[in-house]
Design an enzyme around this catalytic site. Sequence first.
Site, mmCIF file in Angstrom:
data_model
loop_
_atom_site.group_PDB
_atom_site.id
_atom_site.type_symbol
_atom_site.label_atom_id
_atom_site.label_comp_id
_atom_site.label_asym_id
_atom_site.label_seq_id
_atom_site.Cartn_x
_atom_site.Cartn_y
_atom_site.Cartn_z
ATOM 1 N N HIS A 163 0.881 -1.424 0.145
ATOM 2 C CA HIS A 163 0.245 -0.275 0.345
ATOM 3 C C HIS A 163 1.401 1.434 0.116
ATOM 4 O O HIS A 163 0.594 2.377 -0.224
ATOM 5 C CB HIS A 163 -1.221 -0.010 0.930
ATOM 6 C CG HIS A 163 -2.075 -0.954 0.694
ATOM 7 N ND1 HIS A 163 -1.909 -2.472 1.411
ATOM 8 C CD2 HIS A 163 -3.153 -0.645 0.329
ATOM 9 C CE1 HIS A 163 -2.789 -3.163 1.027
ATOM 10 N NE2 HIS A 163 -3.938 -2.116 0.058
ATOM 11 N N ARG A 201 -10.483 2.863 -1.329
ATOM 12 C CA ARG A 201 -10.057 2.134 -0.212
ATOM 13 C C ARG A 201 -9.984 3.755 0.997
ATOM 14 O O ARG A 201 -9.532 4.013 0.775
ATOM 15 C CB ARG A 201 -8.332 2.320 -0.238
ATOM 16 C CG ARG A 201 -8.038 0.969 -0.936
ATOM 17 C CD ARG A 201 -6.856 1.293 -1.493
ATOM 18 N NE ARG A 201 -6.584 -0.012 -2.064
ATOM 19 C CZ ARG A 201 -5.536 0.338 -3.505
ATOM 20 N NH1 ARG A 201 -5.741 1.205 -4.214
ATOM 21 N NH2 ARG A 201 -4.961 -1.281 -4.160
ATOM 22 N N ARG A 246 -15.196 1.181 -0.417
ATOM 23 C CA ARG A 246 -15.092 -0.430 -0.138
ATOM 24 C C ARG A 246 -14.697 0.094 1.019
ATOM 25 O O ARG A 246 -14.155 0.739 2.096
ATOM 26 C CB ARG A 246 -13.631 -1.365 -0.522
ATOM 27 C CG ARG A 246 -13.076 -2.003 0.230
ATOM 28 C CD ARG A 246 -12.192 -2.610 -0.214
ATOM 29 N NE ARG A 246 -10.632 -1.681 0.117
ATOM 30 C CZ ARG A 246 -9.458 -2.298 -0.452
ATOM 31 N NH1 ARG A 246 -9.631 -3.479 -1.158
ATOM 32 N NH2 ARG A 246 -8.391 -1.563 0.581
ATOM 33 N N GLU A 305 -11.445 -11.680 -4.260
ATOM 34 C CA GLU A 305 -9.601 -11.173 -4.191
ATOM 35 C C GLU A 305 -8.988 -12.974 -3.362
ATOM 36 O O GLU A 305 -7.748 -12.599 -2.455
ATOM 37 C CB GLU A 305 -8.805 -10.202 -3.116
ATOM 38 C CG GLU A 305 -9.731 -9.715 -1.780
ATOM 39 C CD GLU A 305 -9.702 -8.507 -1.372
ATOM 40 O OE1 GLU A 305 -8.574 -7.554 -1.524
ATOM 41 O OE2 GLU A 305 -10.271 -8.097 -0.530
ATOM 42 N N ASN A 312 -4.573 -8.031 -6.150
ATOM 43 C CA ASN A 312 -3.204 -8.191 -5.577
ATOM 44 C C ASN A 312 -3.026 -8.911 -4.648
ATOM 45 O O ASN A 312 -1.799 -9.753 -4.709
ATOM 46 C CB ASN A 312 -3.104 -6.214 -4.803
ATOM 47 C CG ASN A 312 -3.351 -5.413 -5.984
ATOM 48 O OD1 ASN A 312 -2.681 -5.182 -7.005
ATOM 49 N ND2 ASN A 312 -3.796 -3.955 -5.256
ATOM 50 N N ASP A 313 -4.630 -9.044 -4.345
ATOM 51 C CA ASP A 313 -4.274 -10.107 -3.192
ATOM 52 C C ASP A 313 -4.774 -11.276 -3.661
ATOM 53 O O ASP A 313 -4.474 -12.392 -3.078
ATOM 54 C CB ASP A 313 -5.716 -10.174 -1.985
ATOM 55 C CG ASP A 313 -4.891 -8.734 -0.943
ATOM 56 O OD1 ASP A 313 -3.994 -8.994 -0.152
ATOM 57 O OD2 ASP A 313 -5.781 -8.080 -0.771
ATOM 58 N N ARG A 327 2.775 -9.995 -0.969
ATOM 59 C CA ARG A 327 3.203 -8.958 -2.122
ATOM 60 C C ARG A 327 3.933 -8.097 -1.722
ATOM 61 O O ARG A 327 3.823 -7.080 -1.920
ATOM 62 C CB ARG A 327 1.905 -8.583 -2.470
ATOM 63 C CG ARG A 327 0.772 -8.084 -0.609
ATOM 64 C CD ARG A 327 -0.084 -7.097 -1.207
ATOM 65 N NE ARG A 327 -0.783 -6.735 -1.760
ATOM 66 C CZ ARG A 327 -1.922 -6.151 -1.750
ATOM 67 N NH1 ARG A 327 -2.989 -6.233 -1.219
ATOM 68 N NH2 ARG A 327 -2.102 -4.687 -1.830
ATOM 69 N N CYS A 367 -9.729 -4.688 -9.843
ATOM 70 C CA CYS A 367 -9.520 -3.095 -9.736
ATOM 71 C C CYS A 367 -8.433 -2.914 -8.625
ATOM 72 O O CYS A 367 -7.277 -2.091 -8.068
ATOM 73 C CB CYS A 367 -9.704 -2.767 -8.109
ATOM 74 S SG CYS A 367 -10.652 -3.949 -6.931
HETATM 75 C C1 PEP Z 1 -6.427 -6.149 -3.597
HETATM 76 O O1 PEP Z 1 -6.355 -7.043 -3.188
HETATM 77 O O2 PEP Z 1 -6.145 -5.889 -5.442
HETATM 78 C C2 PEP Z 1 -6.978 -4.655 -3.362
HETATM 79 C C3 PEP Z 1 -7.710 -4.033 -4.996
HETATM 80 O O3 PEP Z 1 -7.047 -4.069 -2.612
HETATM 81 P P1 PEP Z 1 -5.664 -3.749 -1.669
HETATM 82 O O4 PEP Z 1 -4.970 -3.296 -2.543
HETATM 83 O O5 PEP Z 1 -6.564 -2.879 -0.902
HETATM 84 O O6 PEP Z 1 -5.712 -4.804 -0.762
HETATM 85 MG MG MG Z 2 -6.889 -6.281 -1.228
#
Ligand code: PEP
Ligand code: MG
Length: 588
Positions: free
Chosen positions: A200, A307, A343, A442, A465-466, A476, A513
């Site tokens: 993040h 977010r 979210r 995710e 991402n997750d 990650r 996303c």
């Molecule tokens: C993701 O996990 O792809 C996502 C958009 O949420 P975050 O990156 O905030 O975990």
């Molecule tokens: Mg996520």
Amino acid sequence: MTGGEPRPGAEKRFHGIGVSPGIARGVVVHRTEDELPPVREVSEADIPEEIARLEDALLATRGQILSLQERIAGSIGAKDASIFDAHLLVVEDRTLLDEVLRTLQRDRLNVEHIFSRVANRYAATLEQIDDPYLRERATDIHDVARRVIRNLTGKEARDLGAWKTEHLLVAHNLTPSDTAQLNRSSVLGFATDVGSKTSHTAIMARSLNIPAVVGLHSFSEQVDNGDDILLDGYNGVVILNPNEQTLWEYGELEIKKTEVEEQLHKLRETQSTTADGRHVILSANIELPDEVEQVNECGAEGVGLFRTEFFYLNRTGLPTEEDQFQAYRDVAQAVAPHSVIIRTLDLGGDKLMTALNLPEEENPFLGCRAIRFCLERPDVFKTQIRAILRASACGNVRMMYPMISGVEELRRANAVLEECRRELVAEGQPFNAEMEVGAMIEIPSAAVCADLLAREVDFFSIGTNDLIQYTIAVDRLNEKISHLYEPTHPAILRLIRTVVDAGHAEGIWVGVCGEMAGDVVLAPLLLGLGVDELSAGAAVVPRVKRAVQSLDMKSCLELVESVIREESPAKIQARCEELARRLYPDLL
Ligand code: PEP
Ligand code: MG
């Protein structure tokens, strides 16, 4: 600036991961590391040595406080100097010190790390208590803890706030909340030893348009305040003492990049539609309410992911329903008639909030984060949902839950939503009863059960991402294994296809996303897999739009056909790059 003139010397290059594009040159300012001492394991045999180091540091701290007290008493007066009595009490606080010793024995990590952790937790507990005296004690603990850690690490105190002129920030690490606090007018870019592309902190840097390179190993130890560096966020390179030739080359690169940016800006009013007429909704991700200006500026169709956690970070108390309602309403009104997808709270993982005083977990990314936390704390969850519902009366608002793992969890969340709706009806508060509610996909279990989930929501938004992290079991945030974090892994392609097909079979739309949505190389893959919406950081939206406009669905579908049975992530990536290079080489 007190960092001194740039040190002349030979050019030296450091390679890391470019996480936020752009080129920046300036002098180094080290972030004070005293709140974030690096962590290292110690053996059982080293523990007495760690305790001795702590005792020395406490003694030194005590001596410093006493001499400071004497100086202040001499110059201002004994009354003002007496505030340091409270600081002396912290150095002698048995509860705090015993806890440090216990944690040291249990966790076997370096004592500065343990001390900082325990002191922060101790202070956070006091900050919760509604008593001004105890809250003041929390500030004393922070002050003294910084001093003790400085004595342990031998690092000088540096007040980042004092650097008002432009500079490049160098740190061992920056947390997402540190990044959210960066002074955008003076920080030209940042470079850290640790970090990864989908942390993040990196996402935040892209949102704030701050060029950044992370994963530079021991870079922060090799530069000093005032050193001259050039940071290349495109290629993940930091150059110490750049020479004339390098500066000239980077000057040329900047001219080229600026030309491309200007071209892209002209696309603002155009649609993200492929050459053969398929419209893909292109929206933007935001982390802070005031980023909404960039959403309109970049030509996105609203906000695909708001977010909301950053609203909860960097503060001592929780945001109230009214605070949140106003922020959500303002964003909804700013992007209308487009929608904003809010979210619900996704705290945990790398986004921690001191005001909630959450217990530390062994595996925070697998722990009580996001929807799990919200279902355990309906008070926090309901406050947010009520605020979102109320904002739905003022614009085009949608809501989605993060980290949904299965149908029962989704139903529990929806039950809380229903309770909030009933309360608002009883109170006569307006809201949109038809507000769309979606689930983020995710977690692999959600992707596999997407057909079951699709019956219960209005849309899916795939959080790659997750999804990548959990599917390939690769943290990650861990730069040591970042080579294993592969968006083009066949398993990821298959899961995205499963989710899209399951969503479409139930007549709901499916977006992406995660950071994959902002990668122009992967756009043809996502389009070919049937994704209906892409939501990316505002800074990359124009690039994605150009990529979409350059593509046609036939090429995208052919690409997917040709790679779906491919075994190697690298080969899939190469096929995507081939197509991208043919259709929009200037974007790469
Ligand atoms: C993701 O996990 O792809 C996502 C958009 O949420 P975050 O990156 O905030 O975990
Ligand atoms: Mg996520």
